[in-house]
Design a protein around this motif. Structure first.
Motif, mmCIF file in Angstrom:
data_model
loop_
_atom_site.group_PDB
_atom_site.id
_atom_site.type_symbol
_atom_site.label_atom_id
_atom_site.label_comp_id
_atom_site.label_asym_id
_atom_site.label_seq_id
_atom_site.Cartn_x
_atom_site.Cartn_y
_atom_site.Cartn_z
ATOM 1 N N THR A 406 19.539 39.033 36.914
ATOM 2 C CA THR A 406 19.709 40.376 36.357
ATOM 3 C C THR A 406 21.046 41.002 36.751
ATOM 4 O O THR A 406 21.350 42.109 36.316
ATOM 5 N N ASN A 416 17.598 47.653 36.402
ATOM 6 C CA ASN A 416 18.474 46.700 37.075
ATOM 7 C C ASN A 416 17.732 45.525 37.686
ATOM 8 O O ASN A 416 18.355 44.530 38.057
ATOM 9 N N ARG A 417 16.408 45.581 37.846
ATOM 10 C CA ARG A 417 15.698 44.496 38.532
ATOM 11 C C ARG A 417 14.702 43.783 37.635
ATOM 12 O O ARG A 417 13.825 43.075 38.127
ATOM 13 N N PRO A 419 14.263 41.497 33.761
ATOM 14 C CA PRO A 419 15.034 40.831 32.695
ATOM 15 C C PRO A 419 14.890 41.550 31.353
ATOM 16 O O PRO A 419 13.858 42.159 31.068
#
Length: 808
Positions: A406, A416-417, A419
């Protein structure tokens, strides 16, 4: 051997330890299984690709709740009014972001595993409890697990209350612990907050209490209190003014018409899977398969329902069942299993079958006497084994190892964490947030729409969460047969007319699933947006629409001539869907007045992607071409229709566009059709669709490109993309660079940073671009919202006059 012998003392101590641990053994084992279930949810939170529609409903519901908006009253989501409440907790603890929300909701499947294991342990022993607990781990959809957790929490509590009585009956528990029993009913009623239809769990329990308790005031109070708790979510919707919306949802859900839920969302039961699984078993193929998973879920549920209803129907069996379960939870679970099986079978698939596993398997376990070890081995081998490999440690570990990275993509706030699919989602979402803020729209309400909203299979429900924006109109989740009806779109138009809210539009449509009866609903929303809104900024596959008129203007206020002029202007802007909406409006007016449909209006509508009825289609070759534009295959060549000098240029554009989309190499009439396309492009060089058609059939030349540029094609991406491709193909680097820069400028004028940045990255690779200018192009591209262009922190200066003049 005396009583003080060391071995005897050890044995006594071991026995004492076992006695102390015995009450806790179910919880210890259940806790271990629940912990593993939560591990699988943590892995899923990290590896599951974002679903902008399904996940978006959940996350955006959380956002709307934080803005004080209620489901059904203020917006539509097809679950319960409490769906978003668990997601509020991470926000209150300052753990914002999708990963934290996923972990919060991931607690519910683990809680279900904990509760079903304890419950079945107390009823059918440890072996059956472990088996059912393991199977429950396969049910990992939180929006369902929320309701199941409430149900099994209630069941464990009622079971405990009954066990604390001398007679071990529900009647005595009601006499001794009426408040605790009402609290258990309150816990059961929470299922209706997770899913609206699960309010029936508590209603079923009220019926059980009615028959199981002695007549009197206490029974009346418990039954009435339980029914009130079951109805509480709907009462909240009623009090807050959402009863009409709730009725729309209920009517849609139970409707048997082609526009109802079962026709639009349902999937037929595939009975052949039963035979396939039997064949697998006969050949000792016990591993997971589609047939095996279906039989282990729907099959178990069906057997539990049939066996349970038969038991209740036969007096001798019913007396034995009720005598063996004085808590009366087994009859309740039978009817719960009927409801859940019916609901899950409407969306017949492996995933939806797995969702119901806790209900199916617990009901089956309650109906069976304490199973022998041989029976459990057989059940595990032939039924449960199809489910268990998916939750095995090796499988989960492999999923974790294969988790997608990611850190090498565009940063989307809050994502941000996890997919994101490689479909342009990350650049589009990141650019949308940036564009929204740059327009000063933070804090404004919005509504997410499609390019065409008369056939509403889905939308990007994630938009509300992305923008932290409350709903500007009622819909959130699109269901064909509900939100594309005239009653809903009329309300949406009224709300947008009142608040003049910005609108986020997806410039692509969710495809209508094959095999579904396509429901074409109202065009009111599309017609309104075509009149009152214009594209202000573009963000990948999103567009931000802002009101373009000083005050709200309804389509009914415009005469036909004004609509025709507005539609032609939209054609010149390349906004074919909006132009098509006005074409539809003209057709509807003609039909309402008993007049024949205008071929030009029909051409507009077909160019915009709208489905036309036989009465709206012109006869002859033009009608065939317009049907082809709508996706209906044509058995005959469309070249003759493309070459025909139709009365209006809109009809010519539609016929030519249909032929370009369906032409075959070397077909008769190609030359004549191409000549007609060339002539139309010469007359309307400012029509993007005409230029796109010409670029598909006509080899370019410097003279042709110059002629079109002088006539007005300059500044259109369709034209500059075409001439850029030509200059690249003939190896004229300077002109290719100039065309590329012109294309960047086109997108900048449209406030489209993603496309502008992508073109800059492409131009940086052209022959004739110096390293310094390539660095400057990539640097500028990387600074645009929605773009990520890795490169060195510094590089040589750009000195090429052509690029320096363009600002690089």
């Amino acid at each position: 051997m005396g009583s003080g012998h060391p071995l005897l003392r050890v044995s006594e101590r071991a026995s004492a330890v076992r006695d102390r641990l015995a009450p806790w053994a179910p919880w210890l084992v259940a806790g271990s299984l629940a912990a593993w279930c939560f591990v699988t949810m943590v892995v899923a939170a990290r590896v599951d690709v974002l679903g902008r529609f399904d996940d978006g409903i959940e996350y955006t519901t959380v956002t709307y709740l934080l803005h004080g908006q209620l489901p059904y009253t203020d917006f539509y989501e097809p679950y319960g009014i409490g769906l978003g409440i668990p997601g509020v907790l991470p926000h209150l603890l300052s753990f914002d972001g999708v990963f934290a929300i996923r972990l919060a909701y991931g607690l519910f499947p683990a809680l279900v595993t904990l509760l079903v294991t304890v419950f079945v342990w107390r009823r059918r022993g440890p072996a059956a409890a472990v088996l059912v607990g393991l199977v429950s781990i396969t049910s990992t959809t939180p929006r369902y697990s929320m309701g199941f957790a409430a149900l099994f929490g209630f069941a464990v509590l009622v079971d405990r209350l009954v066990r604390r009585t001398a007679s071990g009956t529900l009647r005595e528990a009601a006499d001794r612990h009426p408040r605790a029993l009402l609290a258990a009913s309150a816990l059961c009623s929470l299922a209706g907050w997770a899913r609206t239809e699960y309010a029936l769990f508590a209603a079923f329990w009220a019926v059980v209490l009615l028959f199981a308790l002695a007549p009197g005031r206490r029974r009346q109070q418990l039954v009435a209190g339980t029914l009130l708790l079951a109805a509480l979510p709907s009462l909240i919707v009623l009090v807050t003014g959402g009863l009409e919306h709730l009725w729309w949802f209920v009517s849609y859900t139970i409707s048997s018409s082609p526009s109802g839920f079962h026709a639009q969302r349902g999937q037929p039961i595939e009975w052949h899977l039963v035979k396939e699984r039997l064949d697998e078993i006969l050949h000792l193929q016990l591993g997971p398969s589609t047939a095996g998973s279906v039989i282990a879920s729907y099959g178990v549920g069906l057997v539990a329902v049939l066996g349970g209803l038969a038991t209740l129907a036969v007096p001798r069996w019913r007396r034995r069942l009720l005598a063996g379960d004085p808590s009366q939870l087994t009859p309740l679970m039978i009817f719960v299993c009927v409801l859940v099986l019916y609901g899950q079978a409407a969306r017949f698939s492996v995933d939806y079958g797995d969702i119901g596993n806790p209900i199916f398997w617990v009901t089956g376990a309650l109906l069976l006497p304490r199973a022998s070890r041989a029976t459990l081995v057989a059940v595990t081998a032939f039924v449960a084994y199809a489910l268990l490999p998916g939750i095995a440690p090796g499988t989960v570990y492999d999923m974790w190892k294969a988790r997608p990275p990611t850190g090498d993509r565009v940063v989307v706030p809050g994502f941000n964490r996890i997919p994101i699919a490689e479909d342009g989602g990350a650049p589009s979402m990141a650019a949308l947030v940036a564009q929204w803020r740059s327009l000063g729209l933070d804090g404004r309400a919005t509504v997410d729409v499609e390019l065409r909203n008369d056939v509403a299979w889905g939308n990007d429900a994630i938009v509300g969460y992305l923008l932290n924006a409350p709903p500007a109109a009622w819909p959130l989740s699109y269901d064909p047969g509900l939100v594309n009806t005239a009653k809903v779109e009329r309300e949406s138009v009224s709300e947008l007319c009142h608040d003049r809210a910005p609108v986020v539009q997806n410039n692509t449509d969710y495809p209508y699933p094959a095999g579904k009866p396509e429901y074409v609903g109202s065009r009111l929303l599309d017609e309104f947006l075509a009149i009152d809104y214009r594209v202000r900024a573009v963000a990948g596959f999103y567009r931000i629409l802002l009101p373009s008129t000083p005050h709200c203007e309804l389509p009914a206020q415009f005469d036909d001539q004004a609509l025709e002029r507005a539609a032609e202007q939209l054609v010149a802007e390349g906004e074919m869907a909006e132009a098509g909406a006005l074409g539809i409006l003209l057709l509807e007016r003609a039909q309402a007045h008993g007049e024949s449909a205008s071929p030009a209006a029909a051409a507009l509508a077909a160019l915009g992607g709208y489905s036309l009825t036989p009465a709206q289609l012109p006869s002859g070759p033009l009608g065939v071409a317009l049907r082809a534009l709508g996706g209906s295959p044509s058995a005959t060549s469309l070249a003759a229709a493309a070459a025909q000098p139709w009365p209006s240029d809109l009809e010519r554009l539609a016929a030519q566009t249909a032929w370009v989309a369906h032409r075959a190499p070397g077909e008769a009439g190609t030359a004549q059709a191409s000549q007609a396309i060339f002539a139309l492009a010469q007359r309307h060089p400012d029509w993007p669709t005409a230029i796109a058609n010409l670029s598909a059939v006509e080899p370019p030349s410097p003279a042709l490109l110059a002629s079109l540029e002088r006539a007005g094609a300059r500044g259109m991406p369709e034209f500059d993309r075409w001439r850029r491709g030509y200059f690249l193909s003939v190896d004229e680097p300077s002109k290719a660079i100039a065309a590329g820069l012109a294309l960047v400028a086109d997108y900048q004028r449209r406030d489209d940073p993603v496309d502008a940045g992508q073109v800059e990255v492409e131009v940086a690779q052209y022959v004739g671009v110096s390293p310094g200018c390539a660095f400057a192009l990539r640097q500028r591209a990387g600074q645009r919202p929605g773009m990520r262009v890795p490169q060195a922190a510094s590089g040589p200066a750009c000195t090429q006059p052509q690029l320096v003049a363009a600002g690089y």
